[in-house]
Each structure stands twice: as C-alpha cells, then as structure tokens.
Design an enzyme around this catalytic site. Sequence first.
Site: not given
Ligand code: GLY
Length: 249
Positions: A126-127, A152, A149-150, A98
């Site tokens: 999955r989103v 989600g 980032t990390g 990310t």
């Molecule tokens: N932070 C990116 C994800 O979890 O897809």
Amino acid sequence: MYGPTHKAGAVASLRNIKTPSKVAKLVMERSGHVLLVGEGALKFARAHGFKEEDLLTEKAREIWLKWKEAMSDKDYWLSPDEKKIMAELRPYIEHYGTINCLAKDGAGVLAGVTTTSGYAFKIPGRVGDSPIIGAGLYVDNTIGAAGSTGFGEANLRTCSSFQVVQFMGQGFSPEESCLKAMQVIAEKARLQPRLLNEDGLPNFGHSFYAVNKKGEYGSAGMWSGHRYAVHDGKENKHKEEAYLFKRKK
Ligand code: GLY
C-alpha cells in the site's frame, strides 16, 4: 517539491531508512525521476550513503506480535464486520505519524515536504498520499503550497493538495482553500458508507495546511480540536485549525 524548478522527488515502500524525506530530496536533485519505490528506492538510498537500520520499536513489535498471535483480520482487507474491526483498530492507526512542512523564504521561494510511515496493518504494498505529488503535497511557486495529514486514500481519490493550491489560485485564502478541499472529501465520503459515523459524517480525521505566495497561511481539519505549528518569521506559535465539523464532547 521545490517551487522555482517545479521539481519533485518521492520514495515509497522504502524500508529501514530513518529519513526517507532526505532520500526523496535526492531523487529530486540527483535524478531525472519523481518517484522511486521499493528495492529501487533502497538501492538509490544506499548509493547515496544512507544506512539501513531496524526501525521497529519495542512497542510496535509487541502490538504486531499480538496481531500475529491472534491471526487477526483487523487490517485493510474489507470484511462484512468492518465497522467493528475498524473501531478496535483505530487506536493503533491514528498515531499522527505524518508530517507536512511548507515554507516560503524572504525571496518568495516556496517549498514543501510530506513524510509518513503510513498506516499500521495496511496491506503490504500500500502506498499512501504522502509521496504522491498532488495528493499529500503540492507546490506551485506562482500561487502557493499545500499538504495534508490524515486519511491518505481520501487525498489520493481527490488530488486534494493540488485542489487546495488551485483554490488559492482562484483567490481564496489558504484557510478557505483548505476548507473547500475538505468539503470535497466530506462529500465524496458520503458515497462510501464504511467511511461514515452514526451521524452520516466522515468517521476519519484529516487536515490540510497551506501557505500562499504572500506568506498568508491557514489550515483546516475535518473535525474540530486540532492545532498546527507556524513560524511567521518572528516566532513559533500554535494556531487552531479551522474545521468542517464540531466534535461532540
Ligand atoms: N496520510 C498518510 C497516509 O495515509 O499514509
């Protein structure tokens, strides 16, 4: 997301397009919507001239093949053996895919983007947080911009990029605001034992990045040892992230 108009554009579950953030920008600029997903997002991209490509690398294909051959249960379905499974899975999923990028120009205009391929072995459909405004990215031109980032799901559960911007609006510095949002995530993780390590601390990496209206910037991680990149108008540099917890050597 673009500060002066407070407009945003996003795509999710978009396959075979190398530059989804460019499609997201067009959703913002050329549609009255914020978020397009799946087939609709792909049709929108095609209509704007984006080419479909096979984005699977040889390395990713091999890992997927092994996973498939083993009929692996190492995915995001929760199982009683999850801790063991996640420990094996982690080397594949923590690939730092990310990117969050925030900017302020000389006229005080703020903007930001977050882009990702998401997690490996996720359940199809999955989103993550990156395309969700307020979770993986948020911009308020009167206050500042933030992104992440990390992990989600942690941002989705706490609307954390929105929170970082709100903390800046209360007068906290960008770094303090990132740390405060991280503290919320660490506290909420305590409600789910599967998200904790043997010391009872979050077992996932996570980072926030923020810039305010004055151009002050900062970042914070869940764990020590991470850097972020800044261009301050004069030069590129790497800075150490602030952090909540010091990683054991
Ligand atoms: N932070 C990116 C994800 O979890 O897809």
